[in-house]
Design a protein around this motif. Structure first.
Motif, PDB file in Angstrom:
ATOM      1  N   MET A 103       0.847  -1.181   0.000  1.00  0.00           N
ATOM      2  CA  MET A 103       0.000   0.000   0.000  1.00  0.00           C
ATOM      3  C   MET A 103       0.892   1.244   0.000  1.00  0.00           C
ATOM      4  SD  MET A 103      -2.881   1.152   2.764  1.00  0.00           S
ATOM      5  CE  MET A 103      -4.263   0.316   2.054  1.00  0.00           C
ATOM      6  N   ALA A 104       0.579   2.217  -0.841  1.00  0.00           N
ATOM      7  CA  ALA A 104       1.374   3.442  -0.942  1.00  0.00           C
ATOM      8  C   ALA A 104       1.089   4.355   0.243  1.00  0.00           C
ATOM      9  CB  ALA A 104       1.060   4.172  -2.246  1.00  0.00           C
ATOM     10  N   ALA A 105       2.110   5.059   0.675  1.00  0.00           N
ATOM     11  CA  ALA A 105       1.952   6.013   1.778  1.00  0.00           C
ATOM     12  C   ALA A 105       1.157   7.214   1.303  1.00  0.00           C
ATOM     13  CB  ALA A 105       3.315   6.450   2.290  1.00  0.00           C
ATOM     14  N   ALA A 106       0.350   7.750   2.184  1.00  0.00           N
ATOM     15  CA  ALA A 106      -0.442   8.932   1.838  1.00  0.00           C
ATOM     16  C   ALA A 106       0.482  10.129   1.693  1.00  0.00           C
ATOM     17  CB  ALA A 106      -1.481   9.202   2.919  1.00  0.00           C
ATOM     18  N   GLY A 107       0.228  10.941   0.677  1.00  0.00           N
ATOM     19  CA  GLY A 107       1.029  12.142   0.445  1.00  0.00           C
ATOM     20  C   GLY A 107       0.595  13.257   1.374  1.00  0.00           C
ATOM     21  N   PRO A 108       1.275  14.385   1.286  1.00  0.00           N
ATOM     22  CA  PRO A 108       0.898  15.513   2.138  1.00  0.00           C
ATOM     23  C   PRO A 108      -0.496  16.012   1.772  1.00  0.00           C
ATOM     24  CG  PRO A 108       2.555  16.173   0.527  1.00  0.00           C
ATOM     25  CD  PRO A 108       2.372  14.693   0.392  1.00  0.00           C
ATOM     26  N   GLN A 109      -1.230  16.418   2.795  1.00  0.00           N
ATOM     27  CA  GLN A 109      -2.585  16.916   2.569  1.00  0.00           C
ATOM     28  C   GLN A 109      -2.502  18.302   1.929  1.00  0.00           C
ATOM     29  OE1 GLN A 109      -4.964  17.160   6.096  1.00  0.00           O
ATOM     30  NE2 GLN A 109      -6.821  17.533   4.977  1.00  0.00           N
ATOM     31  N   ILE A 110      -3.287  18.495   0.887  1.00  0.00           N
ATOM     32  CA  ILE A 110      -3.303  19.778   0.191  1.00  0.00           C
ATOM     33  C   ILE A 110      -4.148  20.760   0.989  1.00  0.00           C
ATOM     34  CG2 ILE A 110      -4.015  20.968  -1.914  1.00  0.00           C
ATOM     35  CD1 ILE A 110      -3.473  18.322  -3.386  1.00  0.00           C
ATOM     36  N   LYS A 111      -3.564  21.924   1.247  1.00  0.00           N
ATOM     37  CA  LYS A 111      -4.310  22.948   1.979  1.00  0.00           C
ATOM     38  C   LYS A 111      -5.347  23.568   1.057  1.00  0.00           C
ATOM     39  CE  LYS A 111      -1.049  24.211   5.514  1.00  0.00           C
ATOM     40  NZ  LYS A 111      -0.526  25.311   6.300  1.00  0.00           N
ATOM     41  N   LYS A 112      -6.508  23.831   1.602  1.00  0.00           N
ATOM     42  CA  LYS A 112      -7.599  24.460   0.868  1.00  0.00           C
ATOM     43  C   LYS A 112      -7.688  25.925   1.271  1.00  0.00           C
ATOM     44  CE  LYS A 112      -9.188  20.523  -0.785  1.00  0.00           C
ATOM     45  NZ  LYS A 112      -9.360  20.187  -2.161  1.00  0.00           N
ATOM     46  N   THR A 113      -8.015  26.765   0.313  1.00  0.00           N
ATOM     47  CA  THR A 113      -8.179  28.193   0.564  1.00  0.00           C
ATOM     48  C   THR A 113      -9.581  28.604   0.174  1.00  0.00           C
ATOM     49  OG1 THR A 113      -5.845  28.592   0.109  1.00  0.00           O
ATOM     50  CG2 THR A 113      -7.292  30.492   0.009  1.00  0.00           C
ATOM     51  N   GLY A 114     -10.239  29.352   1.051  1.00  0.00           N
ATOM     52  CA  GLY A 114     -11.577  29.863   0.782  1.00  0.00           C
ATOM     53  C   GLY A 114     -11.712  31.253   1.363  1.00  0.00           C
ATOM     54  N   LYS A 115     -12.970  31.694   1.477  1.00  0.00           N
ATOM     55  CA  LYS A 115     -13.235  33.032   2.014  1.00  0.00           C
ATOM     56  C   LYS A 115     -14.381  32.977   3.009  1.00  0.00           C
ATOM     57  CE  LYS A 115     -11.315  35.703  -1.589  1.00  0.00           C
ATOM     58  NZ  LYS A 115     -10.833  37.004  -1.638  1.00  0.00           N
ATOM     59  N   ILE A 116     -14.349  33.934   3.933  1.00  0.00           N
ATOM     60  CA  ILE A 116     -15.463  34.111   4.852  1.00  0.00           C
ATOM     61  C   ILE A 116     -16.610  34.716   4.046  1.00  0.00           C
ATOM     62  CG2 ILE A 116     -16.309  35.413   6.854  1.00  0.00           C
ATOM     63  CD1 ILE A 116     -13.449  35.223   7.982  1.00  0.00           C
ATOM     64  N   ILE A 117     -17.787  34.082   4.136  1.00  0.00           N
ATOM     65  CA  ILE A 117     -18.943  34.606   3.403  1.00  0.00           C
ATOM     66  C   ILE A 117     -19.995  35.209   4.336  1.00  0.00           C
ATOM     67  CG2 ILE A 117     -18.595  33.179   1.365  1.00  0.00           C
ATOM     68  CD1 ILE A 117     -20.750  31.270   2.437  1.00  0.00           C
ATOM     69  N   ARG A 118     -19.872  34.921   5.614  1.00  0.00           N
ATOM     70  CA  ARG A 118     -20.803  35.515   6.589  1.00  0.00           C
ATOM     71  C   ARG A 118     -20.221  35.386   7.984  1.00  0.00           C
ATOM     72  NH1 ARG A 118     -27.271  34.694   6.500  1.00  0.00           N
ATOM     73  NH2 ARG A 118     -27.754  36.254   8.061  1.00  0.00           N
ATOM     74  N   ILE A 122     -19.056  31.726   8.589  1.00  0.00           N
ATOM     75  CA  ILE A 122     -19.355  30.743   7.550  1.00  0.00           C
ATOM     76  C   ILE A 122     -18.367  30.968   6.417  1.00  0.00           C
ATOM     77  CG2 ILE A 122     -21.072  29.886   5.903  1.00  0.00           C
ATOM     78  CD1 ILE A 122     -23.235  30.883   7.812  1.00  0.00           C
ATOM     79  N   VAL A 123     -17.814  29.870   5.896  1.00  0.00           N
ATOM     80  CA  VAL A 123     -16.867  29.943   4.789  1.00  0.00           C
ATOM     81  C   VAL A 123     -17.396  29.154   3.594  1.00  0.00           C
ATOM     82  CG1 VAL A 123     -14.872  30.277   6.299  1.00  0.00           C
ATOM     83  CG2 VAL A 123     -15.507  27.961   5.602  1.00  0.00           C
ATOM     84  N   ASN A 124     -16.866  29.482   2.424  1.00  0.00           N
ATOM     85  CA  ASN A 124     -17.338  28.866   1.191  1.00  0.00           C
ATOM     86  C   ASN A 124     -16.591  27.578   0.843  1.00  0.00           C
ATOM     87  OD1 ASN A 124     -14.914  30.004   0.492  1.00  0.00           O
ATOM     88  ND2 ASN A 124     -15.656  31.062  -1.323  1.00  0.00           N
ATOM     89  N   LEU A 125     -16.275  26.783   1.848  1.00  0.00           N
ATOM     90  CA  LEU A 125     -15.671  25.469   1.668  1.00  0.00           C
ATOM     91  C   LEU A 125     -16.517  24.461   2.433  1.00  0.00           C
ATOM     92  CD1 LEU A 125     -11.935  26.380   2.383  1.00  0.00           C
ATOM     93  CD2 LEU A 125     -12.924  25.868   0.149  1.00  0.00           C
ATOM     94  N   GLY A 126     -16.779  23.305   1.817  1.00  0.00           N
ATOM     95  CA  GLY A 126     -17.589  22.295   2.472  1.00  0.00           C
ATOM     96  C   GLY A 126     -17.087  20.893   2.211  1.00  0.00           C
ATOM     97  N   SER A 127     -17.954  19.915   2.446  1.00  0.00           N
ATOM     98  CA  SER A 127     -17.545  18.517   2.294  1.00  0.00           C
ATOM     99  C   SER A 127     -17.125  18.203   0.860  1.00  0.00           C
ATOM    100  CB  SER A 127     -18.673  17.578   2.741  1.00  0.00           C
ATOM    101  OG  SER A 127     -19.835  17.787   1.962  1.00  0.00           O
ATOM    102  N   ALA A 128     -17.697  18.883  -0.121  1.00  0.00           N
ATOM    103  CA  ALA A 128     -17.294  18.676  -1.519  1.00  0.00           C
ATOM    104  C   ALA A 128     -15.840  19.095  -1.745  1.00  0.00           C
ATOM    105  CB  ALA A 128     -18.216  19.449  -2.461  1.00  0.00           C
ATOM    106  N   ASP A 129     -15.319  19.927  -0.842  1.00  0.00           N
ATOM    107  CA  ASP A 129     -13.921  20.381  -0.924  1.00  0.00           C
ATOM    108  C   ASP A 129     -13.011  19.554  -0.019  1.00  0.00           C
ATOM    109  OD1 ASP A 129     -14.463  22.817  -2.585  1.00  0.00           O
ATOM    110  OD2 ASP A 129     -15.660  23.332  -0.820  1.00  0.00           O
ATOM    111  N   GLY A 130     -13.570  18.525   0.618  1.00  0.00           N
ATOM    112  CA  GLY A 130     -12.783  17.686   1.510  1.00  0.00           C
ATOM    113  C   GLY A 130     -12.749  18.161   2.948  1.00  0.00           C
TER     114      GLY A 130
END
Length: 133
Positions: A1-16, A24-32
Motif C-alpha cells: 500500500m502506498a503512503a499517503a502524500g501531504p494533505q493539500i491545503k484548501k483556501t476559501g473566504k469568509i462569506i458571513r 461561515i466559509v465557502n468550503l464544504g464537504s465537496a472540498d474535503g
C-alpha cells in the motif's frame, strides 16, 4: 500500500459572520472539509520588496485567528473559535520550564534586521481569506 502524500491545503473566504465566535466559509464537504478540521484566518501585512529588483513580492501573511469546523455542509462550513479549557497539554503555567521553547538563532548582521509589522487592521470581515491547517 502506498503512503499517503501531504494533505493539500484548501483556501476559501469568509462569506458571513454569524457571531463573535462563528463564521461561515465557502468550503464544504465537496472540498474535503470535515468536522473538527482546523482553519486559520489570514490577513496580508506589509508588502515585501526585493531589494535588488524592486519587485513587489506580495504581502506578508499573518494568522489573525484559528478556528475549527463545527458544522459542515456540501458547499459551506461553520467555523468556530477554539474552546479554551483543560487538556493535558495546556495545564502548565506559561513560565513553566515544561513549556519553554528554545530557539536557535542564526548569525545575522543585526543592522540588517527589519521586523515585519502586523497589519494595521486585524478585524475579521466578510471576504477575508481562510486556509485549512
Amino acid at each position: 500500500m502506498a503512503a499517503a502524500g501531504p494533505q493539500i491545503k484548501k483556501t476559501g473566504k469568509i462569506i458571513r459572520i454569524i457571531s463573535r465566535d462563528e463564521v461561515i466559509v465557502n468550503l464544504g464537504s465537496a472540498d474535503g472539509i470535515y468536522k473538527g478540521q482546523g482553519f486559520e484566518i489570514i490577513k496580508k501585512g506589509e508588502h515585501i520588496i526585493d531589494p535588488e529588483s524592486g519587485l513587489d513580492l506580495g504581502g506578508f501573511p499573518f494568522t489573525v485567528a484559528t478556528l475549527n469546523a463545527s458544522f459542515v455542509e456540501k458547499s459551506f462550513s461553520v467555523l468556530r473559535t477554539q474552546a479554551k479549557g483543560f487538556t493535558p497539554f495546556n495545564n502548565f503555567p506559561e513560565n513553566s520550564p515544561l513549556v519553554a521553547v528554545e530557539s536557535t538563532h542564526i548569525n545575522v548582521d543585526e543592522d540588517s534586521i527589519e521586523p515585519i509589522p502586523e497589519p494595521k487592521d486585524t478585524k475579521i470581515v466578510v471576504g477575508d481569506v481562510v486556509k485549512t491547517l
